[in-house]
Design an enzyme around this catalytic site. Sequence first.
Site, short mmCIF file in Angstrom:
data_model
loop_
_atom_site.label_atom_id
_atom_site.label_comp_id
_atom_site.label_asym_id
_atom_site.label_seq_id
_atom_site.Cartn_x
_atom_site.Cartn_y
_atom_site.Cartn_z
N ASP A 192 0.41 -31.15 -27.92
CA ASP A 192 1.26 -31.51 -28.91
C ASP A 192 1.24 -30.73 -30.37
OD1 ASP A 192 3.45 -32.97 -30.29
OD2 ASP A 192 1.92 -34.79 -30.63
N GLU A 444 -8.92 -34.63 -25.27
CA GLU A 444 -8.46 -35.32 -24.46
C GLU A 444 -8.10 -34.73 -23.15
OE1 GLU A 444 -4.71 -36.84 -26.11
OE2 GLU A 444 -5.68 -38.44 -27.10
N TYR A 513 -4.12 -45.45 -29.37
CA TYR A 513 -2.84 -45.51 -30.05
C TYR A 513 -2.27 -46.87 -29.70
CZ TYR A 513 -2.71 -40.68 -31.55
OH TYR A 513 -3.07 -39.62 -32.25
N GLU A 549 -8.45 -40.49 -33.68
CA GLU A 549 -7.38 -40.43 -33.74
C GLU A 549 -6.54 -41.97 -33.75
OE1 GLU A 549 -4.77 -37.90 -31.16
OE2 GLU A 549 -6.11 -36.16 -31.42
C1 GCB Z 1 -3.00 -37.17 -28.88
C2 GCB Z 1 -3.37 -36.00 -29.32
C3 GCB Z 1 -2.74 -35.50 -30.47
C4 GCB Z 1 -1.23 -35.66 -30.40
C5 GCB Z 1 -1.25 -37.29 -30.60
C6 GCB Z 1 0.21 -37.76 -30.85
O1 GCB Z 1 -3.83 -38.14 -28.55
O2 GCB Z 1 -4.74 -35.64 -29.35
O3 GCB Z 1 -2.73 -33.89 -30.11
O4 GCB Z 1 -0.45 -35.21 -31.50
O5 GCB Z 1 -1.94 -37.97 -29.65
O6 GCB Z 1 0.90 -37.81 -31.91
O7 GCB Z 1 0.75 -38.20 -29.65
#
Ligand code: GCB
Length: 658
Positions: A192, A444, A513, A549
């Site tokens: 991403d 990931e 997330y 993250e």
């Molecule tokens: C993740 C990835 C990262 C993405 C992020 C997102 O888990 O490691 O590269 O940019 O999520 O914003 O979805």
Amino acid sequence: MQSSCALNHLLNRALSAANIAANAEVKGAMTLYPQQNEIRNTLDLSGFWQFRLDPEGQGVDERWFDGLSRARTIAVPASWNEQFQDTRDYLGTAWYAREFHVPAGWRGQRVYLRIGSANYAAQVWINGELVGSHEGGHLPFAFDVTDRVRWNQPNQVAIRVDGELMPTRVPPGNVNQGLGGFMRGYPNTSFDFFPYVGLHHPVILFSMPPNRIADVAVVTEIEGTDGIVRVTVWHEGDVAAGHVTLTGKGSESLGTAGLELSLPSTSLTFAGGRAEAVLRVPGAHLWSPDDPYLYKLTVTLVDDGNTVDRYTLDIGIRTIAVQGDRLLLNGQPVMLTGFGKHEDFPVHGRGLDVPLIVKDYALLKWVGANSYRTSHYPYSEEAMQLADREGILIVDEIPAVGLRFDDGEKNVQARAAQCRQQMRELVARDKNHPSVIAWSVANEPMPAHFARRFAGGGDEEQEDSNAIGTQFFEGMFVLTHELDPTRPVTLVGVMGGPVEWLALSDIVFINRYYGWYVQGGRLDEAAEMLARELDNLHASLGKPIVISEFGTDTIAGMHSDPPEMWAEEYQVEFLRRYLDVAAERSFVVGLHVWNFADFKTGQSSGRAGGMNHKGVFTRDRRPKMGAHFLRERWTADRGTTEASGNTELPGNAASLSA
Ligand code: GCB
């Protein structure tokens, strides 16, 4: 496995600097950053180059390496994507060329051409002759071109850069099996962020003497108030003698801060091209984020009483270790506050931007961060150098993002070989930076049936491809620990990823997330999910955990009350929940918000304007409410910061509440 095992694992290895080996495959000219001193020379070839796209792949047959016709002018270093309107999505092959002169004063020395980063693969010609090639988009490589250059006439360098996305490359692209959600964007990456391509770091011509220092490795330890500096030097050529000296001042805590230390120089006796020295620094001034003190270590080669080569390194005396649930810097618990970042800015893309590094580090301090991860690839050497000076702790990652293990042996094997090579090159390049506190072998990696797992589907099936992944990562951890026995190694896990992969890490890094991709809009529920998972992971793995993250896409200027997804208030409330959950758990030793700043990615329905908006700063580095919130939390109890605008970096934040 208990985390004390991780510590023993680190401590039981002999902490010889030789172990942090300059690997045979990456030793030498490409390892040490080129240096200008009274013996060595550098000539930076940054600036305007000729440039031509080669979409039909005819360049080699038509001998474009002899000279580029119908070329346009491009800037180096910089990505090619945004310098012209017709190149943004061009991810094929392109040629760079320019003329250069070798200074007459370099006669008698070996001449090298060093390319700091060519994404993804490169072939290099000097005066129409192929001098070498390299694969991997972020790390430096160099060739001895002494016998190819002309001394009294102009020389021509041509570099063919191949930026194609392929399943056999790292990171992979154009992988056929569909991945979930945002990853189905355009261009077809398995990650991403925008796949910027080109010559991203400077191209440098440099010289070294025939009898030369090929590499230097430094490992530091602390004994009481003494610093121990173990140095290994490799040399090439005939000379087999030299010495190593350290200069610097004492330490404030020992009342010797202003005093220039007089440390004896230690002689080097080479055997088989290698020599070792151990320097003891009484009352050492330790390196830390609060006080990033650097000593100067100078290695000198001597022949018949004459200095024949010299190389100087800035080194920090510090230790890093994992003990039980804690991460220790200089024996003291440290809490990582900071971000995952990107090298990303309009127009020059992923090209080196020194002012931006300065700006970002100032903002890190302002917001109260002490660390970041080089997500998802190695950053420039300049970024590492400034981190040493500014006292920023770095988790250094290879570009192993979007790995999978279910698309056929050929692809899996090709990527595995690349991962190993890139880790060798990364450790060889960054091994001496005190700022680098850990290596990350991947971000990931994707388990089989990822979408089901991501949504909370669990671990009920033991997929074959996950076992292939486990085997691969076991090998990566062994390799990385062998390359560097002194730093912890981690793997950054995706939501729903196999726990057996996380179990390999010395410190567990997880990207989460809850409240964004799942439980969207339901932050209390998200916080409960996070808390439960953290407790379960800690109970089963018994290791310190970094939430590496967590974040929400946030459009600067979008507001809502009550907070709603994409609004600034939602980002604040999301961050608050995560910080609160972490603060109640002492085994959480780090919080890296995703992301430091908004960044460019592929086009897809989930990415407004081809951007990932999870930054707490905008792409042009203006703070969102989330940045102000973090600053409030991360600089609390630090007295003057708020009032004076003092930009001192918080450091060994044992007392820092998350
Ligand atoms: C993740 C990835 C990262 C993405 C992020 C997102 O888990 O490691 O590269 O940019 O999520 O914003 O979805």
